[in-house]
Motif scaffolding. Structure first.
Motif, PDB file in Angstrom:
ATOM      1  N   LEU A 103      69.087 -35.893 -27.455  1.00  0.00           N
ATOM      2  CA  LEU A 103      68.094 -36.935 -27.227  1.00  0.00           C
ATOM      3  C   LEU A 103      68.735 -38.251 -27.645  1.00  0.00           C
ATOM      4  CD1 LEU A 103      64.891 -35.344 -28.798  1.00  0.00           C
ATOM      5  CD2 LEU A 103      65.411 -35.638 -26.390  1.00  0.00           C
ATOM      6  N   ILE A 104      68.634 -39.244 -26.796  1.00  0.00           N
ATOM      7  CA  ILE A 104      69.172 -40.558 -27.124  1.00  0.00           C
ATOM      8  C   ILE A 104      68.007 -41.530 -27.116  1.00  0.00           C
ATOM      9  CG2 ILE A 104      70.777 -42.381 -26.469  1.00  0.00           C
ATOM     10  CD1 ILE A 104      72.473 -40.265 -25.098  1.00  0.00           C
ATOM     11  N   HIS A 105      67.765 -42.156 -28.247  1.00  0.00           N
ATOM     12  CA  HIS A 105      66.646 -43.083 -28.383  1.00  0.00           C
ATOM     13  C   HIS A 105      66.791 -44.222 -27.384  1.00  0.00           C
ATOM     14  CE1 HIS A 105      63.898 -45.972 -30.200  1.00  0.00           C
ATOM     15  NE2 HIS A 105      63.339 -44.922 -30.791  1.00  0.00           N
ATOM     16  N   SER A 106      65.668 -44.696 -26.881  1.00  0.00           N
ATOM     17  CA  SER A 106      65.686 -45.758 -25.872  1.00  0.00           C
ATOM     18  C   SER A 106      66.383 -47.020 -26.364  1.00  0.00           C
ATOM     19  CB  SER A 106      64.269 -46.073 -25.398  1.00  0.00           C
ATOM     20  OG  SER A 106      63.461 -46.458 -26.493  1.00  0.00           O
ATOM     21  N   ASP A 107      66.320 -47.295 -27.666  1.00  0.00           N
ATOM     22  CA  ASP A 107      67.025 -48.457 -28.205  1.00  0.00           C
ATOM     23  C   ASP A 107      68.535 -48.306 -28.057  1.00  0.00           C
ATOM     24  OD1 ASP A 107      64.618 -49.616 -28.921  1.00  0.00           O
ATOM     25  OD2 ASP A 107      64.757 -49.037 -31.033  1.00  0.00           O
ATOM     26  N   VAL A 108      69.021 -47.083 -28.229  1.00  0.00           N
ATOM     27  CA  VAL A 108      70.453 -46.817 -28.072  1.00  0.00           C
ATOM     28  C   VAL A 108      70.846 -46.954 -26.601  1.00  0.00           C
ATOM     29  CG1 VAL A 108      72.272 -45.079 -28.354  1.00  0.00           C
ATOM     30  CG2 VAL A 108      70.506 -45.343 -30.112  1.00  0.00           C
ATOM     31  N   VAL A 109      70.004 -46.439 -25.700  1.00  0.00           N
ATOM     32  CA  VAL A 109      70.269 -46.569 -24.260  1.00  0.00           C
ATOM     33  C   VAL A 109      70.326 -48.049 -23.885  1.00  0.00           C
ATOM     34  CG1 VAL A 109      69.443 -46.051 -21.928  1.00  0.00           C
ATOM     35  CG2 VAL A 109      69.200 -44.341 -23.744  1.00  0.00           C
ATOM     36  N   ARG A 110      69.409 -48.825 -24.416  1.00  0.00           N
ATOM     37  CA  ARG A 110      69.393 -50.275 -24.152  1.00  0.00           C
ATOM     38  C   ARG A 110      70.662 -50.934 -24.710  1.00  0.00           C
ATOM     39  NH1 ARG A 110      64.674 -50.992 -25.738  1.00  0.00           N
ATOM     40  NH2 ARG A 110      63.647 -51.103 -23.738  1.00  0.00           N
ATOM     41  N   ASP A 111      71.114 -50.513 -25.888  1.00  0.00           N
ATOM     42  CA  ASP A 111      72.349 -51.054 -26.463  1.00  0.00           C
ATOM     43  C   ASP A 111      73.557 -50.705 -25.592  1.00  0.00           C
ATOM     44  OD1 ASP A 111      70.998 -52.164 -28.603  1.00  0.00           O
ATOM     45  OD2 ASP A 111      71.509 -50.539 -30.000  1.00  0.00           O
ATOM     46  N   ILE A 112      73.604 -49.490 -25.106  1.00  0.00           N
ATOM     47  CA  ILE A 112      74.698 -49.069 -24.228  1.00  0.00           C
ATOM     48  C   ILE A 112      74.723 -49.938 -22.968  1.00  0.00           C
ATOM     49  CG2 ILE A 112      75.493 -47.179 -22.721  1.00  0.00           C
ATOM     50  CD1 ILE A 112      74.532 -45.255 -24.969  1.00  0.00           C
ATOM     51  N   GLY A 113      73.553 -50.339 -22.493  1.00  0.00           N
ATOM     52  CA  GLY A 113      73.451 -51.206 -21.323  1.00  0.00           C
ATOM     53  C   GLY A 113      73.480 -52.683 -21.663  1.00  0.00           C
ATOM     54  N   HIS A 114      73.915 -53.026 -22.871  1.00  0.00           N
ATOM     55  CA  HIS A 114      73.996 -54.432 -23.309  1.00  0.00           C
ATOM     56  C   HIS A 114      72.661 -55.148 -23.126  1.00  0.00           C
ATOM     57  CE1 HIS A 114      78.301 -53.992 -23.831  1.00  0.00           C
ATOM     58  NE2 HIS A 114      78.338 -53.422 -22.651  1.00  0.00           N
ATOM     59  N   GLY A 115      71.579 -54.487 -23.554  1.00  0.00           N
ATOM     60  CA  GLY A 115      70.248 -55.085 -23.495  1.00  0.00           C
ATOM     61  C   GLY A 115      69.433 -54.679 -22.287  1.00  0.00           C
ATOM     62  N   ASP A 116      70.045 -53.994 -21.328  1.00  0.00           N
ATOM     63  CA  ASP A 116      69.367 -53.574 -20.091  1.00  0.00           C
ATOM     64  C   ASP A 116      69.275 -52.057 -20.072  1.00  0.00           C
ATOM     65  OD1 ASP A 116      68.609 -52.896 -17.503  1.00  0.00           O
ATOM     66  OD2 ASP A 116      69.961 -54.327 -16.538  1.00  0.00           O
ATOM     67  N   ILE A 117      68.062 -51.533 -20.221  1.00  0.00           N
ATOM     68  CA  ILE A 117      67.899 -50.071 -20.300  1.00  0.00           C
ATOM     69  C   ILE A 117      68.319 -49.380 -19.003  1.00  0.00           C
ATOM     70  CG2 ILE A 117      65.474 -49.904 -19.604  1.00  0.00           C
ATOM     71  CD1 ILE A 117      65.222 -47.897 -22.060  1.00  0.00           C
ATOM     72  N   SER A 118      68.088 -50.019 -17.848  1.00  0.00           N
ATOM     73  CA  SER A 118      68.513 -49.431 -16.563  1.00  0.00           C
ATOM     74  C   SER A 118      70.035 -49.326 -16.494  1.00  0.00           C
ATOM     75  CB  SER A 118      68.002 -50.259 -15.394  1.00  0.00           C
ATOM     76  OG  SER A 118      66.600 -50.189 -15.322  1.00  0.00           O
ATOM     77  N   ALA A 119      70.724 -50.362 -16.969  1.00  0.00           N
ATOM     78  CA  ALA A 119      72.190 -50.329 -16.994  1.00  0.00           C
ATOM     79  C   ALA A 119      72.666 -49.237 -17.949  1.00  0.00           C
ATOM     80  CB  ALA A 119      72.743 -51.687 -17.410  1.00  0.00           C
ATOM     81  N   GLY A 120      71.977 -49.067 -19.085  1.00  0.00           N
ATOM     82  CA  GLY A 120      72.319 -48.005 -20.024  1.00  0.00           C
ATOM     83  C   GLY A 120      72.180 -46.631 -19.401  1.00  0.00           C
ATOM     84  N   HIS A 121      71.111 -46.428 -18.628  1.00  0.00           N
ATOM     85  CA  HIS A 121      70.928 -45.154 -17.924  1.00  0.00           C
ATOM     86  C   HIS A 121      72.059 -44.913 -16.931  1.00  0.00           C
ATOM     87  CE1 HIS A 121      67.072 -43.560 -19.278  1.00  0.00           C
ATOM     88  NE2 HIS A 121      66.633 -44.801 -19.360  1.00  0.00           N
ATOM     89  N   LYS A 122      72.472 -45.951 -16.227  1.00  0.00           N
ATOM     90  CA  LYS A 122      73.561 -45.810 -15.256  1.00  0.00           C
ATOM     91  C   LYS A 122      74.863 -45.427 -15.945  1.00  0.00           C
ATOM     92  CE  LYS A 122      71.621 -48.895 -11.795  1.00  0.00           C
ATOM     93  NZ  LYS A 122      71.733 -50.171 -11.091  1.00  0.00           N
ATOM     94  N   VAL A 123      75.153 -46.057 -17.090  1.00  0.00           N
ATOM     95  CA  VAL A 123      76.364 -45.719 -17.843  1.00  0.00           C
ATOM     96  C   VAL A 123      76.315 -44.262 -18.292  1.00  0.00           C
ATOM     97  CG1 VAL A 123      77.618 -46.152 -20.008  1.00  0.00           C
ATOM     98  CG2 VAL A 123      76.826 -48.080 -18.613  1.00  0.00           C
ATOM     99  N   LEU A 124      75.170 -43.830 -18.825  1.00  0.00           N
ATOM    100  CA  LEU A 124      75.050 -42.451 -19.307  1.00  0.00           C
ATOM    101  C   LEU A 124      75.098 -41.448 -18.154  1.00  0.00           C
ATOM    102  CD1 LEU A 124      72.383 -43.030 -22.079  1.00  0.00           C
ATOM    103  CD2 LEU A 124      74.785 -42.420 -22.406  1.00  0.00           C
ATOM    104  N   ASP A 125      74.504 -41.793 -17.007  1.00  0.00           N
ATOM    105  CA  ASP A 125      74.583 -40.914 -15.833  1.00  0.00           C
ATOM    106  C   ASP A 125      76.032 -40.738 -15.389  1.00  0.00           C
ATOM    107  OD1 ASP A 125      71.842 -40.570 -15.795  1.00  0.00           O
ATOM    108  OD2 ASP A 125      71.487 -42.040 -14.201  1.00  0.00           O
ATOM    109  N   LYS A 126      76.794 -41.839 -15.382  1.00  0.00           N
ATOM    110  CA  LYS A 126      78.212 -41.761 -15.028  1.00  0.00           C
ATOM    111  C   LYS A 126      78.972 -40.891 -16.027  1.00  0.00           C
ATOM    112  CE  LYS A 126      80.358 -45.431 -12.426  1.00  0.00           C
ATOM    113  NZ  LYS A 126      80.949 -46.750 -12.417  1.00  0.00           N
ATOM    114  N   PHE A 127      78.636 -41.065 -17.306  1.00  0.00           N
ATOM    115  CA  PHE A 127      79.270 -40.270 -18.359  1.00  0.00           C
ATOM    116  C   PHE A 127      79.056 -38.776 -18.106  1.00  0.00           C
ATOM    117  CE2 PHE A 127      78.441 -38.000 -22.373  1.00  0.00           C
ATOM    118  CZ  PHE A 127      79.704 -38.045 -22.941  1.00  0.00           C
TER     119      PHE A 127
END
Length: 85
Positions: A41-65
């Protein structure tokens, strides 16, 4: 731009590198889940951080991963010998 590294799982030497699975308690109004072994489980705040403030971008990075990890596993499995007869 390179995404930030994945957060630490807190797993030290000698411990399994994968989650063992199980249930997760959720706050009221959230959907309870059962995570399989190796899932996280990855907290939404972490997903947003991975996306540099954009949760959708964070999801895309994690999907690619996830797709890259699956590809590596598939390549490894293709190189393994078949079942012993």
């Amino acid at each position: 731009m390179r995404p930030p590294s994945m957060p630490s799982t807190g797993m030290g030497r000698g411990k399994t590198p994968f989650a063992s699975g199980g249930t997760h308690r959720t706050a009221p109004g959230h959907v309870p889940i059962i995570a399989a072994g190796g899932e996280f489980l990855i907290h939404s705040d972490v997903v947003r951080d991975i996306g540099h403030g954009d949760i959708s971008a964070g999801h895309k990075v994690l999907d690619k991963f996830v797709l890259n990890v699956r590809k590596k596993y598939a390549e490894t499995l293709k190189k393994l010998p078949g079942p012993k007869k």
